[in-house]
Design an enzyme around this catalytic site. Sequence first.
Site, PDB file in Angstrom:
ATOM      1  CB  SER A 171      -0.919   0.005   1.224  1.00 16.15           C
ATOM      2  OG  SER A 171      -0.153  -0.091   2.425  1.00 16.15           O
ATOM      3  CG  HIS A 197      -4.155  -9.246   5.650  1.00 16.73           C
ATOM      4  ND1 HIS A 197      -5.190  -8.674   6.347  1.00 16.73           N
ATOM      5  CD2 HIS A 197      -3.815 -10.363   6.341  1.00 16.73           C
ATOM      6  CE1 HIS A 197      -5.467  -9.393   7.421  1.00 16.73           C
ATOM      7  NE2 HIS A 197      -4.631 -10.428   7.440  1.00 16.73           N
ATOM      8  CB  THR A 198      -4.731  -8.516  -1.662  1.00 18.18           C
ATOM      9  OG1 THR A 198      -5.771  -7.567  -1.427  1.00 18.18           O
ATOM     10  CG2 THR A 198      -5.322  -9.916  -1.722  1.00 18.18           C
ATOM     11  CB  CYS A 199      -3.656  -3.727   0.826  1.00 16.81           C
ATOM     12  SG  CYS A 199      -5.261  -3.465   0.033  1.00 16.81           S
ATOM     13  CG  PHE A 200      -0.961  -4.715   4.186  1.00 13.17           C
ATOM     14  CD1 PHE A 200      -0.464  -3.424   4.218  1.00 13.17           C
ATOM     15  CD2 PHE A 200      -2.297  -4.914   4.500  1.00 13.17           C
ATOM     16  CE1 PHE A 200      -1.274  -2.355   4.580  1.00 13.17           C
ATOM     17  CE2 PHE A 200      -3.113  -3.862   4.869  1.00 13.17           C
ATOM     18  CZ  PHE A 200      -2.600  -2.575   4.902  1.00 13.17           C
TER      19      PHE A 200
END
Length: 441
Positions: A386, A407-410
């Site tokens: 992110s 947690h795809t954003c991280f």
Amino acid sequence: MTQWVDPRTHGVVYDKPLPNGWEKKFMANGILYFVDHNRGTTTYVDPRTGKSSLDNGPQITHIKDFKAKVQNFRSCCQQLSLPQDIKITVARKTLFEDSFQQIMSFHSQNLRRRLWIFFSGEEGLDYGGVAREWFFLLSHEVLNPMYCLFEYAGKENYCRQINPASSVNPDHLKYFKFIGRLLAMALFHGKLIGAAFSLTFYKRILNKPLALKDLESVDPEYYQTLTWIRDNDIAECGLEMYFSVDKEILGQVTTHELKPGGGNVLVTERNKQEYIRLVAEWRLSRGVEEQTQALFEGFNEVVPQQYLQYFDAQELEMMLCGMQQIDLDDWQGNTIYKHYVRSSTQILWFWQFVKEMDNEKRMRLLQFVTGTGRLPVGGFADLMGSNGPQKFCLEKVGEENWLPRSHTCFNRLDLPPYKSYEQLKEKLMFAIENTEDFGLE
């Protein structure tokens, strides 16, 4: 006072000539620009030095490797980016049409703002991971041959190319403009798409000339036929060919003349080079000029073509599609651990599980954790989160009866402390194969 010395260069004359077909001109306000008559384009960037005549223009000098080119491209895009953000809300069942309606409703410059993607009925917040999944899923959808916009390049070549029969959809040119915007948005925002095109498609985006050799990657049999004609005396073989070809669209066969009156012009040993050139050009374009122009129009509204002039077709494909082949050593070497250590039993089991997978399952696991099944140019070392670079992470979370969460954003996978390898394998496979949407804790 008058003098012969140019005050801008202090007498230092740059005497290296411009490349063939280039011309130097000045705007009314005195700003220097260059005209490339070969491609019919203009640019502020001097083709000899890579420097822009604008103070805030792209300054590209001494680019020696691909990563440097990508870094400079990102810098150029950053100069075009606008503040604030735009929100795009789509439903998974109507992903194509929802995305089309919203992207085409925005002014093209607004597509350079930060993206916030929302899937209807899902709580996930987009800090990069949701957008990655949106680009990945949407590109698979729009390039699906069932929509008749694109087709496979050949029987054994699953790269996409524009379908000459796309006009069965009366709005096909609007869709190609939308696809052009989508591809440019992926490049501009540093996202990857989930399907590749033929190399000739990338060369068209870069406005690079096509050659007979390009036909080999699209239609090897046709290429071999033309090279045989080139290398042999057709008079001795008794071949009777004319400057025309047959084409079939939706079962209807028509004749296309390669040049005016070509149906009556016999191919001979003297004019066969012209025939080979014209028939190769036709096979590589096959009457998709309108579709190509519509796609370019949408593309250039978001990313000026001159920003890509230093890339070749293979490099553009790598930047847009990333890498499909996953290197296990690279993955392990660029993974961090939270509440686990490299020698933890569950970590050893996890890497055993990945090792036993084929590349397709590894891509699905990667998509589950990061939002996309493809890797950036630098591999796992260049995964983005992110707020910039973010390595793949395995974190100890939950109880042994929990399913793993991502947690795809991280780029983080929550891996519970399972008690056996079979349990870990079962839970991971269930999560990968049955994941559907985003949520909030």
